[in-house]
Enzyme design. Structure first.
Site, PDB file in Angstrom:
ATOM      1  N   SER A  44       0.731  -1.005   0.039  1.00 16.11           N
ATOM      2  CA  SER A  44       0.023   0.007   0.124  1.00 16.11           C
ATOM      3  C   SER A  44       0.886   1.332   0.140  1.00 16.11           C
ATOM      4  O   SER A  44       0.342   2.293  -0.453  1.00 16.11           O
ATOM      5  CB  SER A  44      -0.955  -0.099   1.285  1.00 16.11           C
ATOM      6  OG  SER A  44      -0.087  -0.075   2.417  1.00 16.11           O
ATOM      7  N   LYS A 111       4.726 -11.327   3.282  1.00 17.38           N
ATOM      8  CA  LYS A 111       3.359 -11.759   2.998  1.00 17.38           C
ATOM      9  C   LYS A 111       3.091 -11.900   1.622  1.00 17.38           C
ATOM     10  O   LYS A 111       3.544 -11.044   0.830  1.00 17.38           O
ATOM     11  CB  LYS A 111       2.397 -10.544   3.813  1.00 17.38           C
ATOM     12  CG  LYS A 111       0.884 -10.823   3.349  1.00 17.38           C
ATOM     13  CD  LYS A 111       0.031  -9.721   4.030  1.00 17.38           C
ATOM     14  CE  LYS A 111      -0.091  -8.374   3.335  1.00 17.38           C
ATOM     15  NZ  LYS A 111      -0.744  -8.293   2.079  1.00 17.38           N
ATOM     16  N   GLU A 181      -9.119 -10.193   4.053  1.00 14.69           N
ATOM     17  CA  GLU A 181      -9.529  -8.817   3.849  1.00 14.69           C
ATOM     18  C   GLU A 181     -10.967  -8.753   3.250  1.00 14.69           C
ATOM     19  O   GLU A 181     -11.354  -9.576   2.624  1.00 14.69           O
ATOM     20  CB  GLU A 181      -8.435  -8.245   2.879  1.00 14.69           C
ATOM     21  CG  GLU A 181      -8.945  -6.870   2.544  1.00 14.69           C
ATOM     22  CD  GLU A 181      -7.580  -6.147   1.985  1.00 14.69           C
ATOM     23  OE1 GLU A 181      -6.603  -6.631   1.868  1.00 14.69           O
ATOM     24  OE2 GLU A 181      -7.683  -4.834   1.450  1.00 14.69           O
TER      25      GLU A 181
END
Ligand code: KIV
Length: 274
Positions: A44, A111, A181
């Site tokens: 992000s 991740k 998510e």
């Protein structure tokens, strides 16, 4: 010192796991001071720190710079680095090489998103090589173009079972935890209850073993887009704007720097100049 085992211990003790993102040295320092359980250098940062349109453009080499900064700021924290789009999808060798870049930059784990045969093999190879892996299911931003936007996942019992089945495969492959998510809270809770490893929710309700959010979102620093699941704990945008505006006015009016912020010549030297 927090390690890969800290997450499981927290889950086993019924204590929620608290995660946040960080992209720079000073934010990482604050997160460590606050005792955050895990710090994610998320991709992000492409949007939040670099102003890119989405996460697709960021490269492993760019990510490395941010991982280095965060690991210097939070030396005793458990730092996880996101594997950027297409940095692990071509073949296992490419995935391992890019994962090792994150570890060499200071992360303790990586991740990566999704669950298919290839991803499961890659996860196993990472773990065999000493790289712990955090999985990521539900809405997986790197697949946004195929998903067709920011769509809530697991909206039916059948879809929830499918995500659970993927989560169980990730657990069997050796993931130490899984990010869930953007899914209904009941679905995330059901998945969490049927796993041994912890789940970390983002937009997935309170039934997960822990939570993660983008720091800049909850601190009101990044204001381009605020998802529904974000609660604001501060308004850094307004605080920074106020400070910067006051500084601007002071400089324009000759109020900054004052004598307090200036250095002075010795009297003798001053006289010579006069
Ligand atoms: O990139 C990111 O910040 C993430 C989230 C899970 C917070 O992947």
């Amino acid at each position: 010192m927090k390690t890969v085992h800290s997450f499981q211990k927290l889950k086993d003790n019924n204590e929620k796991i608290v995660m946040l993102t960080a992209y720079d040295y000073s934010t990482a320092q604050v997160l460590e001071e606050a005792g955050i359980d895990g710090i994610l250098v998320g991709d992000s940062l492409a949007m939040v720190a670099l102003g890119y349109r989405d996460t697709y453009i960021i490269t492993p080499d760019e990510m490395q710079v941010f991982v280095k900064a965060v690991s210097k700021g939070a030396k005793n924290s458990f730092i996880i680095a996101d594997m950027p789009f297409m940095s692990y999808n071509i073949n296992v060798e490419q995935g391992l090489e890019n994962a090792s870049k994150m570890i060499k930059a200071g992360a303790a784990a990586i991740k990566l998103e999704g669950c298919n045969k290839y991803i499961l093999t890659l996860i196993q190879r990472c773990i065999e090589s000493g790289i712990p892996v955090l999985g990521h299911l539900g809405f997986t931003p790197q697949l946004m173009n195929t998903i067709g936007g920011h769509k809530i996942q697991g909206k039916t019992a059948e879809m929830t079972e499918e995500i659970l089945s993927s989560a169980q495969k990730l657990e069997a492959a050796g993931c130490f935890a899984i990010v869930l998510e953007l899914m209904p809270k009941e679905s995330a809770e059901y998945i969490t209850q049927n796993l041994n490893i912890p789940t970390i929710g983002i937009g997935a309700g309170a039934g997960c073993s822990g939570q993660i959010v983008v720091s800049d979102d909850i601190l009101g620093k990044y204001t381009d887009f605020t998802p529904k699941f974000v609660k604001k704990y501060a308004n850094l945008h307004d605080i920074v704007l106020k400070g910067v505006s006051e500084y601007k006015n002071d400089v324009k009016q000759g109020l900054f720097p004052s004598d307090n912020e200036s250095f002075e010549l010795e009297t003798e030297e001053k006289e010579k100049l006069c």
